[in-house]
Design a protein around this motif. Structure first.
Motif, PDB file in Angstrom:
ATOM      1  N   GLN A  10       0.834  -1.202   0.000  1.00 22.45           N
ATOM      2  CA  GLN A  10       0.000   0.000   0.000  1.00 22.45           C
ATOM      3  C   GLN A  10       0.874   1.261   0.000  1.00 22.45           C
ATOM      4  O   GLN A  10       0.631   2.195  -0.756  1.00 22.45           O
ATOM      5  CB  GLN A  10      -0.931  -0.024   1.212  1.00 22.45           C
ATOM      6  N   LEU A  11       1.897   1.261   0.859  1.00 24.51           N
ATOM      7  CA  LEU A  11       2.801   2.406   0.910  1.00 24.51           C
ATOM      8  C   LEU A  11       3.500   2.618  -0.432  1.00 24.51           C
ATOM      9  O   LEU A  11       3.574   3.743  -0.930  1.00 24.51           O
ATOM     10  CB  LEU A  11       3.854   2.202   2.014  1.00 24.51           C
ATOM     11  N   LEU A  12       4.004   1.544  -1.011  1.00 23.01           N
ATOM     12  CA  LEU A  12       4.708   1.652  -2.285  1.00 23.01           C
ATOM     13  C   LEU A  12       3.777   2.133  -3.395  1.00 23.01           C
ATOM     14  O   LEU A  12       4.172   2.950  -4.232  1.00 23.01           O
ATOM     15  CB  LEU A  12       5.341   0.305  -2.656  1.00 23.01           C
ATOM     16  N   GLN A  13       2.549   1.662  -3.388  1.00 25.36           N
ATOM     17  CA  GLN A  13       1.585   2.085  -4.396  1.00 25.36           C
ATOM     18  C   GLN A  13       1.284   3.579  -4.272  1.00 25.36           C
ATOM     19  O   GLN A  13       1.248   4.306  -5.263  1.00 25.36           O
ATOM     20  CB  GLN A  13       0.304   1.273  -4.281  1.00 25.36           C
ATOM     21  N   ILE A  14       1.078   4.036  -3.054  1.00 26.16           N
ATOM     22  CA  ILE A  14       0.797   5.461  -2.821  1.00 26.16           C
ATOM     23  C   ILE A  14       1.970   6.307  -3.311  1.00 26.16           C
ATOM     24  O   ILE A  14       1.790   7.310  -4.007  1.00 26.16           O
ATOM     25  CB  ILE A  14       0.513   5.728  -1.326  1.00 26.16           C
ATOM     26  N   LEU A  15       3.186   5.900  -2.949  1.00 25.89           N
ATOM     27  CA  LEU A  15       4.362   6.670  -3.343  1.00 25.89           C
ATOM     28  C   LEU A  15       4.572   6.652  -4.855  1.00 25.89           C
ATOM     29  O   LEU A  15       4.921   7.667  -5.449  1.00 25.89           O
ATOM     30  CB  LEU A  15       5.607   6.139  -2.631  1.00 25.89           C
ATOM     31  N   ALA A  16       4.366   5.512  -5.469  1.00 19.64           N
ATOM     32  CA  ALA A  16       4.541   5.416  -6.921  1.00 19.64           C
ATOM     33  C   ALA A  16       3.546   6.322  -7.641  1.00 19.64           C
ATOM     34  O   ALA A  16       3.901   7.028  -8.592  1.00 19.64           O
ATOM     35  CB  ALA A  16       4.391   3.970  -7.378  1.00 19.64           C
ATOM     36  N   GLN A  17       2.306   6.318  -7.187  1.00 22.32           N
ATOM     37  CA  GLN A  17       1.270   7.132  -7.827  1.00 22.32           C
ATOM     38  C   GLN A  17       1.478   8.622  -7.581  1.00 22.32           C
ATOM     39  O   GLN A  17       1.136   9.443  -8.424  1.00 22.32           O
ATOM     40  CB  GLN A  17      -0.114   6.701  -7.342  1.00 22.32           C
ATOM     41  N   SER A  18       2.042   8.951  -6.431  1.00 20.65           N
ATOM     42  CA  SER A  18       2.217  10.362  -6.087  1.00 20.65           C
ATOM     43  C   SER A  18       3.369  11.012  -6.851  1.00 20.65           C
ATOM     44  O   SER A  18       3.392  12.228  -7.011  1.00 20.65           O
ATOM     45  CB  SER A  18       2.482  10.511  -4.585  1.00 20.65           C
ATOM     46  N   GLY A  19       4.325  10.199  -7.290  1.00 17.35           N
ATOM     47  CA  GLY A  19       5.498  10.759  -7.944  1.00 17.35           C
ATOM     48  C   GLY A  19       6.481  11.394  -6.991  1.00 17.35           C
ATOM     49  O   GLY A  19       7.432  12.055  -7.408  1.00 17.35           O
ATOM     50  N   ALA A  20       6.281  11.196  -5.691  1.00 14.96           N
ATOM     51  CA  ALA A  20       7.146  11.797  -4.678  1.00 14.96           C
ATOM     52  C   ALA A  20       8.576  11.257  -4.767  1.00 14.96           C
ATOM     53  O   ALA A  20       9.524  11.952  -4.413  1.00 14.96           O
ATOM     54  CB  ALA A  20       6.582  11.550  -3.279  1.00 14.96           C
ATOM     55  N   ILE A  21       8.708  10.039  -5.241  1.00  8.88           N
ATOM     56  CA  ILE A  21      10.027   9.436  -5.422  1.00  8.88           C
ATOM     57  C   ILE A  21      10.098   8.920  -6.852  1.00  8.88           C
ATOM     58  O   ILE A  21       9.189   8.236  -7.315  1.00  8.88           O
ATOM     59  CB  ILE A  21      10.265   8.290  -4.416  1.00  8.88           C
ATOM     60  N   GLN A  22      11.163   9.286  -7.520  1.00  5.82           N
ATOM     61  CA  GLN A  22      11.387   8.839  -8.891  1.00  5.82           C
ATOM     62  C   GLN A  22      12.588   7.901  -8.921  1.00  5.82           C
ATOM     63  O   GLN A  22      13.571   8.129  -8.215  1.00  5.82           O
ATOM     64  CB  GLN A  22      11.662  10.040  -9.811  1.00  5.82           C
ATOM     65  N   TYR A  23      12.501   6.888  -9.756  1.00  2.44           N
ATOM     66  CA  TYR A  23      13.630   5.984  -9.930  1.00  2.44           C
ATOM     67  C   TYR A  23      14.778   6.728 -10.605  1.00  2.44           C
ATOM     68  O   TYR A  23      14.591   7.416 -11.597  1.00  2.44           O
ATOM     69  CB  TYR A  23      13.222   4.775 -10.774  1.00  2.44           C
ATOM     70  N   ASP A  24      15.956   6.587 -10.028  1.00  2.00           N
ATOM     71  CA  ASP A  24      17.170   7.198 -10.567  1.00  2.00           C
ATOM     72  C   ASP A  24      18.219   6.097 -10.663  1.00  2.00           C
ATOM     73  O   ASP A  24      18.679   5.598  -9.646  1.00  2.00           O
ATOM     74  CB  ASP A  24      17.633   8.322  -9.640  1.00  2.00           C
ATOM     75  N   PRO A  25      18.583   5.681 -11.872  1.00  5.52           N
ATOM     76  CA  PRO A  25      19.531   4.578 -12.024  1.00  5.52           C
ATOM     77  C   PRO A  25      20.897   4.848 -11.403  1.00  5.52           C
ATOM     78  O   PRO A  25      21.649   3.910 -11.145  1.00  5.52           O
ATOM     79  CB  PRO A  25      19.647   4.386 -13.536  1.00  5.52           C
ATOM     80  N   SER A  26      21.217   6.115 -11.132  1.00  6.28           N
ATOM     81  CA  SER A  26      22.506   6.424 -10.515  1.00  6.28           C
ATOM     82  C   SER A  26      22.489   6.198  -9.000  1.00  6.28           C
ATOM     83  O   SER A  26      23.520   6.252  -8.347  1.00  6.28           O
ATOM     84  CB  SER A  26      22.911   7.871 -10.822  1.00  6.28           C
ATOM     85  N   VAL A  27      21.309   5.946  -8.451  1.00 12.39           N
ATOM     86  CA  VAL A  27      21.154   5.695  -7.017  1.00 12.39           C
ATOM     87  C   VAL A  27      20.999   4.189  -6.809  1.00 12.39           C
ATOM     88  O   VAL A  27      20.249   3.538  -7.536  1.00 12.39           O
ATOM     89  CB  VAL A  27      19.917   6.456  -6.470  1.00 12.39           C
ATOM     90  N   SER A  28      21.696   3.659  -5.827  1.00 15.03           N
ATOM     91  CA  SER A  28      21.613   2.219  -5.571  1.00 15.03           C
ATOM     92  C   SER A  28      20.197   1.832  -5.140  1.00 15.03           C
ATOM     93  O   SER A  28      19.441   2.648  -4.613  1.00 15.03           O
ATOM     94  CB  SER A  28      22.618   1.805  -4.493  1.00 15.03           C
TER      95      SER A  28
END
Length: 78
Positions: A10-28
């Motif tokens: 649920q937390l991951l879904q909320i965050l993914a939909q919100s765009g609050a965190i974006q995947y950055d391939p330079s970050v582990s």
């Protein structure tokens, strides 16, 4: 454990939909999990779910669970 997994999803879904965190391939991947958990514990709307997880699991186990459930593709802006 299933309850904790449901909360993590649920937390991951909320965050993914919100765009609050974006995947950055330079970050582990580990760093991404840490950022997600930090946001969950600090954000007013997510904090109650994070508190429920903390009652069920240790912080290390929560991070492992988030890592299991996390799909970075869900966090790619489009």
């Amino acid at each position: 454990m299933e309850q904790a997994r449901d909360i993590a999803r649920q937390l991951l879904q909320i965050l993914a939909q919100s765009g609050a965190i974006q995947y950055d391939p330079s970050v582990s991947f580990e760093e991404m999990v840490d950022r997600i958990w930090l946001l969950c514990t600090q954000h007013d709307q997510l904090r109650p779910l994070a508190a429920q997880l903390k009652m069920l699991l240790s912080t290390d186990d929560i991070r492992l669970l988030l890592a299991e459930e996390l799909d970075p593709a869900d966090f790619v802006g489009g």
